[in-house]
Design a protein around this motif. Sequence first.
Motif, short mmCIF file in Angstrom:
data_model
loop_
_atom_site.label_atom_id
_atom_site.label_comp_id
_atom_site.label_asym_id
_atom_site.label_seq_id
_atom_site.Cartn_x
_atom_site.Cartn_y
_atom_site.Cartn_z
N UNK A 307 -5.62 -11.32 -1.10
CA UNK A 307 -4.20 -11.02 -1.28
C UNK A 307 -3.61 -10.45 0.00
N UNK A 308 -2.46 -9.79 -0.12
CA UNK A 308 -1.79 -9.33 1.10
C UNK A 308 -2.57 -8.17 1.71
N UNK A 309 -2.60 -8.16 3.03
CA UNK A 309 -3.35 -7.12 3.74
C UNK A 309 -2.67 -6.94 5.08
N UNK A 310 -1.75 -5.99 5.14
CA UNK A 310 -0.97 -5.84 6.37
C UNK A 310 -1.66 -4.85 7.30
N UNK A 311 -1.34 -5.00 8.58
CA UNK A 311 -1.90 -4.10 9.58
C UNK A 311 -1.42 -2.67 9.31
N UNK A 312 -0.22 -2.53 8.76
CA UNK A 312 0.29 -1.17 8.51
C UNK A 312 -0.51 -0.48 7.39
N UNK A 313 -0.91 -1.26 6.38
CA UNK A 313 -1.76 -0.71 5.31
C UNK A 313 -3.07 -0.22 5.92
N UNK A 314 -3.68 -1.07 6.77
CA UNK A 314 -4.96 -0.72 7.38
C UNK A 314 -4.82 0.51 8.27
N UNK A 315 -3.75 0.56 9.04
CA UNK A 315 -3.57 1.72 9.92
C UNK A 315 -3.36 3.02 9.15
N UNK A 316 -2.63 2.95 8.03
CA UNK A 316 -2.46 4.14 7.18
C UNK A 316 -3.81 4.61 6.66
N UNK A 317 -4.59 3.64 6.13
CA UNK A 317 -5.92 3.99 5.61
C UNK A 317 -6.82 4.54 6.71
N UNK A 318 -6.70 3.97 7.90
CA UNK A 318 -7.51 4.45 9.03
C UNK A 318 -7.20 5.91 9.32
N UNK A 319 -5.92 6.25 9.27
CA UNK A 319 -5.54 7.64 9.55
C UNK A 319 -6.18 8.60 8.57
N UNK A 320 -6.04 8.29 7.27
CA UNK A 320 -6.57 9.23 6.26
C UNK A 320 -8.10 9.27 6.29
N UNK A 321 -8.75 8.11 6.47
CA UNK A 321 -10.21 8.08 6.51
C UNK A 321 -10.74 8.80 7.75
N UNK A 322 -10.05 8.64 8.87
CA UNK A 322 -10.51 9.29 10.10
C UNK A 322 -10.42 10.82 9.95
N UNK A 323 -9.29 11.28 9.36
CA UNK A 323 -9.13 12.72 9.15
C UNK A 323 -10.23 13.28 8.28
N UNK A 324 -10.54 12.53 7.20
CA UNK A 324 -11.60 12.95 6.29
C UNK A 324 -12.94 13.08 7.01
N UNK A 325 -13.25 12.07 7.83
CA UNK A 325 -14.51 12.07 8.56
C UNK A 325 -14.58 13.24 9.56
N UNK A 326 -13.49 13.48 10.26
CA UNK A 326 -13.46 14.57 11.23
C UNK A 326 -13.60 15.92 10.53
N UNK A 327 -12.99 16.01 9.36
CA UNK A 327 -13.03 17.24 8.57
C UNK A 327 -14.47 17.50 8.09
N UNK A 328 -15.14 16.43 7.62
CA UNK A 328 -16.54 16.56 7.17
C UNK A 328 -17.45 16.90 8.35
#
Length: 329
Positions: A307-328
């Motif tokens: 289905x649809x998969x925009x670069x903006x969706x991926x970049x948003x997810x990257x931001x939150x996942x990266x923060x989580x990883x850095x926090x851990x």
Amino acid sequence: FHRVDPYGFERPEDFDYASYEAFFSRYLVVLTRRAIKWSKLLKGKNSIQKSLKVKRYIRKGIPNEHRALIWMIVSGAQTNMEENPGYYHRLLEGEKNDKLVEAIKTDMNRTFPDNVKFRKTADPCLQHTLYNVLVAYGHHNKAVGYCQGMNFIAGYLILITKNEEESFWLLDALIGRILPDYYSPAMLGLKTDQEVLGELVKMKVPAVAELMERHGVMWTLVVSRWFICLFIDILPVETVLRIWDCLFYEGSKIIFRVALTLIKQHQAFILEATNFPDICDKFKQITKGTFVTECHSFMEKIFTDPGSLSMSTINKLRETCREKLLFQG
């Protein structure tokens, strides 16, 4: 039947020649048709402009005779190479970091032991070319240096371009621009993208995400090689090259499309797993068989299935996942 494929890889003992022949005779018709269209598009010139038509053509596959050229152009590698004449050779002639050289030498024999062109006995032996590309890259991008996995990617680039300097600039396009921070020592980009895939699976194939969580299987266990090796040694060569066609043009979101398609297509099969080792085994199984061998229909699926998969969706997810990883961390 050939024991060795056109790229120099030896076929495994259990290779299914019959279904491969059936697929290839159909695929050959497609390839011939595409080759004619590409020749018209290029009209003997060594340049193309990015456009919807070109994107469509690339999704349908670049004929092998044009592959190196198109990859060079659409990835920006061509421009970089032209703007830095002699740079590659200066890197090879300059001072060397002994630790880096040692690490690369160690991996030489481990790179494609099943490929006749990388054997010490081959003439020319591509190990030497591979060594040069990796040493030059390690000195060009000191933040990355050398990391396992890069040898396989550089090796594929050499097989396609048959050109040392072009392989270097394509490697630079992948590691420096297309893949965000996969090969740096902390591999933060790679870890982030595995988590992003997990989030996308939650959205698009929730039952599989739930199964993984229930059995405590971390995504990195089942997909890290997909990301690190860009599907080399995971999927058949023809299929990998078709994926790379799109990767050079459209960027890293292609990796998510491929991963999601594999998971979505085999959802019922994966859900049969009842324990941890079972799940890991299922993930190995889904990268084999006719679904992935039929690269033309497979590539059509990666643009429809997830289905649809925009670069903006991926970049948003990257931001939150990266923060989580850095926090851990």
